[in-house]
Design an enzyme around this catalytic site. Structure first.
Site, PDB file in Angstrom:
ATOM      1  N   CYS B 150       0.794  -1.233   0.000  1.00  0.00           N
ATOM      2  CA  CYS B 150       0.000   0.000   0.000  1.00  0.00           C
ATOM      3  C   CYS B 150       0.824   1.280   0.000  1.00  0.00           C
ATOM      4  O   CYS B 150       0.264   2.380  -0.085  1.00  0.00           O
ATOM      5  CB  CYS B 150      -0.966  -0.012   1.183  1.00  0.00           C
ATOM      6  SG  CYS B 150      -1.957  -1.508   1.207  1.00  0.00           S
ATOM      7  N   HIS B 276      -2.661   8.595   5.739  1.00  0.00           N
ATOM      8  CA  HIS B 276      -3.007   7.347   5.049  1.00  0.00           C
ATOM      9  C   HIS B 276      -4.454   6.977   5.407  1.00  0.00           C
ATOM     10  O   HIS B 276      -5.234   6.676   4.533  1.00  0.00           O
ATOM     11  CB  HIS B 276      -2.026   6.258   5.498  1.00  0.00           C
ATOM     12  CG  HIS B 276      -2.100   4.994   4.731  1.00  0.00           C
ATOM     13  ND1 HIS B 276      -1.919   4.935   3.368  1.00  0.00           N
ATOM     14  CD2 HIS B 276      -2.329   3.703   5.117  1.00  0.00           C
ATOM     15  CE1 HIS B 276      -2.031   3.681   2.955  1.00  0.00           C
ATOM     16  NE2 HIS B 276      -2.281   2.916   4.004  1.00  0.00           N
ATOM     17  N   HIS B 310      -9.552   2.568  -0.494  1.00  0.00           N
ATOM     18  CA  HIS B 310      -8.122   2.278  -0.439  1.00  0.00           C
ATOM     19  C   HIS B 310      -7.690   1.762  -1.812  1.00  0.00           C
ATOM     20  O   HIS B 310      -8.071   0.667  -2.219  1.00  0.00           O
ATOM     21  CB  HIS B 310      -7.828   1.243   0.642  1.00  0.00           C
ATOM     22  CG  HIS B 310      -6.381   1.130   0.981  1.00  0.00           C
ATOM     23  ND1 HIS B 310      -5.384   1.661   0.190  1.00  0.00           N
ATOM     24  CD2 HIS B 310      -5.738   0.573   2.037  1.00  0.00           C
ATOM     25  CE1 HIS B 310      -4.205   1.415   0.718  1.00  0.00           C
ATOM     26  NE2 HIS B 310      -4.401   0.756   1.863  1.00  0.00           N
TER      27      HIS B 310
END
Lengths: 312, 382
Positions: B150, B276, B310
């Site tokens: 990620c 994030h 995401h």
């Protein structure tokens, strides 16, 4: 930048000593494996023996790790150990893992889960190990490395790109040392793919991992200096260099396997011994033992220098 | 080594928030959230996702298509010839899905018959994101694909910054891309960290992440006058666990310290933080605590995952673009999905669109494997 330590895992065994011994002995016979129980088709491979990956001490924090991660952790740990360098607490180490295909056997295991048990019943452990950077994560935890870590995937260019980034990180002062290397594995599906895509009579698929502990050039090298990609252009040919042979007679064809040529070249320079089975000699270099060899270069198919190793 | 200024010469992005920068800013301005059921493939999992809607893919490989959309937008906005033969143009992208041999149909066929359609493999071998973009625009420079889960997108920007600082290239196209795909959908579901409701980053009642898709791209140049700069990049490893963040945020702290030090600024110079903020219990707790500890509880912070979901390997790059846009536009969007403060977290994201006037902003990324990254983006002094 300098090579301070080397760690290797391949069909030839584990560690730079076994690798050196294998280089002396020359090419070995591949194993024949059946990649499909349906078609019963077989293929020759240079695979890593599972026994080589049994090391409870080195892998104590990797109990759930797959073969891909275990190979990388052992090779990276061996490279650090081989350097003999005690890393001080305030000295940052970076980790760069490069791989052509990543932990695809684990990805296929995850697909098995979806096909066999349904989308809602798959294993979280298998999924978390299917990411390409799982190996870098295990290396960081096994060796307690908290510096930058990155995983690159660029098929045949994976290792040279890792070297280039390691060089950049060291020059920038991001870290004092970088553990950079490659890892790639075989699987039945990959063996099928290789059977379809490679000329098996010339290229026998292999697997393994090679890591190097790299430092800034100003520190005395245990092995040799290494330059990569752009930085190696324009180097004068002094007539005493040799070119590594672009073939894979022992560890097999591994897309990211230029790291194995790099390891063999570094060992040739350090041991002042030319392993003739693995290199193409220039006319003026014929002796098996030679103090004259100062430089070994590895070229890609376009004759561009991928890396250039020099001993002073 | 001289600490070169790295100019952001152009940007492009695509996500559920918008198919380009203009649409994205409109969505942020109005607080529009484009979330819904999975339509891209058949699945038994009923989770809300953030797909790019009303989008005609440019090629069969959806991740590549999303990347092409963002690259084309960036190149359109670039004041120069990206294919200039006298320039070394590096290409570096982060991804997760595009790097994996994860074609279910191929594998199923192989498993059942011992053979399968090998053209699937040809497409995979010809699908290296950096290679495709470099070939399309005839670029002569380094190229690489970063696969750090990620944080891949922001780490790819970090690689490009290293190339530029080390004079390995003159210009770099960097970013990340990922499509919504069945494999991570099943995987994140198995981990029990996907929400049944649209994700609510940093909220007290957050139930997990929602997946999205997209791409973000920056065109970067060394020593060029610009309005925006990548001032610094830092990264650090947790050396702790494959999926869980270090409870004290060790790697994130290390990444922020490196980035702030490299930028040559103090923590107080950061005006706002694009976090994030995935909306998982662990991520938001650790990240919020670190941000609160470093920058104080009143720092202006937000997460854009409430607009994009995401986007995995694209997330860090998309959020770098959003951070730069916020500096340029002088405002940050409300943190979509956030309603109630979690006292265990050290920060409370913004509930409304807020004006910002500072020169520096921070974007943070955390990833599987204990990868953590921080990017400092700077606006030119007025």
């Amino acid at each position: 930048m300098n090579i301070q330590g080397i760690g290797t895992i391949s069909t030839l065994g584990r560690g730079s000593e076994s690798f050196t011994k294998a280089l002396h002995q020359g090419p070995v016979e591949p194993k024949i494996v059946e990649y499909s129980p349906v078609t019963k088709k077989t293929i020759p491979v240079f695979s890593v023996d599972d026994k080589v990956l049994k090391d409870k001490e080195a892998l104590k924090s990797c109990r759930r790790a797959d073969r891909f991660c275990k190979m990388a952790v052992l090779a990276a740990g061996d490279a650090l150990k081989d350097s003999g360098i005690e890393i001080a607490e305030d000295e940052k180490i970076g980790v760069i893992v490069s791989t052509a295909f990543g932990p695809h056997q684990t990805t296929f295991n995850f697909l098995d889960n979806i096909l066999d048990y349904g989308e809602a019943n798959v294993s979280p452990t298998i999924f978390s190990h299917s990411v390409h950077n799982a190996a870098a994560s295990y290396i960081a935890s096994a060796l307690n490395i908290q510096g930058p870590a990155s995983t690159l995937t660029d098929f045949c260019f994976s290792f040279s790109n890792a070297l280039q980034l390691a060089d950049a990180w060291i020059n920038q002062g991001r870290c004092k040392y970088v553990l950079a290397g490659t890892v790639d594995e075989l699987s039945p599906a990959m063996e099928y793919i290789c059977d379809q895509k490679l000329n098996i009579s010339e290229l026998v698929p292999g697997e393994g991992s090679t890591f190097f502990l790299l430092s800034a050039g100003k520190r005395k090298a245990k092995y040799c200096d290494i330059e990569c990609n752009q930085s190696s252009k324009g180097k004068e040919d002094d007539g005493k260099n040799i070119s590594s042979f672009n073939n894979c007679p022992a560890w097999g064809w591994i897309a990211s396997g230029s790291s194995f040529y790099c390891a063999s070249a570094a060992l040739m320079l350090k041991n002042k011994h030319i392993y003739q089975n693995f290199i193409e000699l220039k006319k003026d270099v014929s002796a098996e033992h030679s103090d004259n060899i100062k430089n070994i270069r590895f070229f890609d198919k376009t004759k561009k220098i991928v890396f250039n190793l020099t001993i002073s | 080594m001289k600490n070169h200024q790295i100019a952001i010469s152009a940007m492009g992005c695509i996500s559920a928030a918008g198919r380009n920068i203009t649409e994205t800013l409109q969505a942020f301005d109005k607080g529009c959230v484009n979330v819904g059921k999975v339509t891209l493939f058949e699945t038994t999992l009923n989770k809300p996702v953030f797909e790019v809607r009303d989008y005609q893919p440019k090629c069969k490989n959806r991740t590549l298509s999303l990347l092409l959309s963002a690259v084309e937008e960036a190149i359109k906005g670039y004041d120069g010839d990206i294919s200039d033969k006298n320039k070394r143009v590096g290409v570096c992208f982060g991804t997760t899905v595009a790097s994996q041999l994860n074609n279910i149909e191929f594998y199923k066929e192989f498993r059942e018959t011992g053979q399968a359609d090998i053209t699937v493999i040809d497409e995979y071998l010809n699908g290296n994101l950096a290679e495709v973009i470099a070939k399309k625009y005839k670029l002569k420079g380094p190229r690489s694909v970063v696969v750090n889960a990620c944080s891949s997108g922001v780490d790819a920007i970090g690689v490009a910054v290293s190339w530029l600082k080390n004079d390995i290239c003159d210009i770099a196209i960097a970013g990340g891309a990922d499509e919504l795909n069945k494999i991570p959908l099943c995987g994140f579901n198995s981990l029990g960290i996907m929400s049944d409701m649209p994700c609510a980053p940093f909220d007290k009642d957050r139930k997990g992440l929602s997946l999205g898709e997209g791409a973000g791209v920056l065109i970067l140049e060394r020593e060029k006058a610009a309005n925006l700069y990548v001032s610094a990049y830092g990264s650090g490893s947790d050396a702790y666990h494959l999926t869980a963040p270090h409870p004290d945020g060790a790697g994130l702290k290390s990444a922020i310290k490196e980035a702030i030090g490299e930028a040559g600024i103090e923590l107080r110079d950061i005006d706002f933080i694009n976090a994030h903020g995935t909306a998982t219990l662990d991520n938001d707790k650790v990240e919020g605590k670190v941000i609160g500890e470093f920058f104080g509880p009143d720092i202006k912070a937000f997460s854009t995952k409430g607009y994009t979901g995401h986007t995995l390997g694209a997330a860090g790059a998309i959020e770098a673009v959003f951070t730069a846009l916020a500096l340029r536009e002088g405002w940050i969007p409300k943190s979509a999905g956030f309603q109630n403060e979690d006292k265990e977290i050290g920060i409370s994201p913004l509930k409304k669109k807020t004006e910002v006037k500072g020169q520096y902003a921070l974007s943070t990324s955390l990833a599987f494997g204990g990868n953590n990254a921080a990017l400092v983006i700077k606006k030119r002094e007025e």
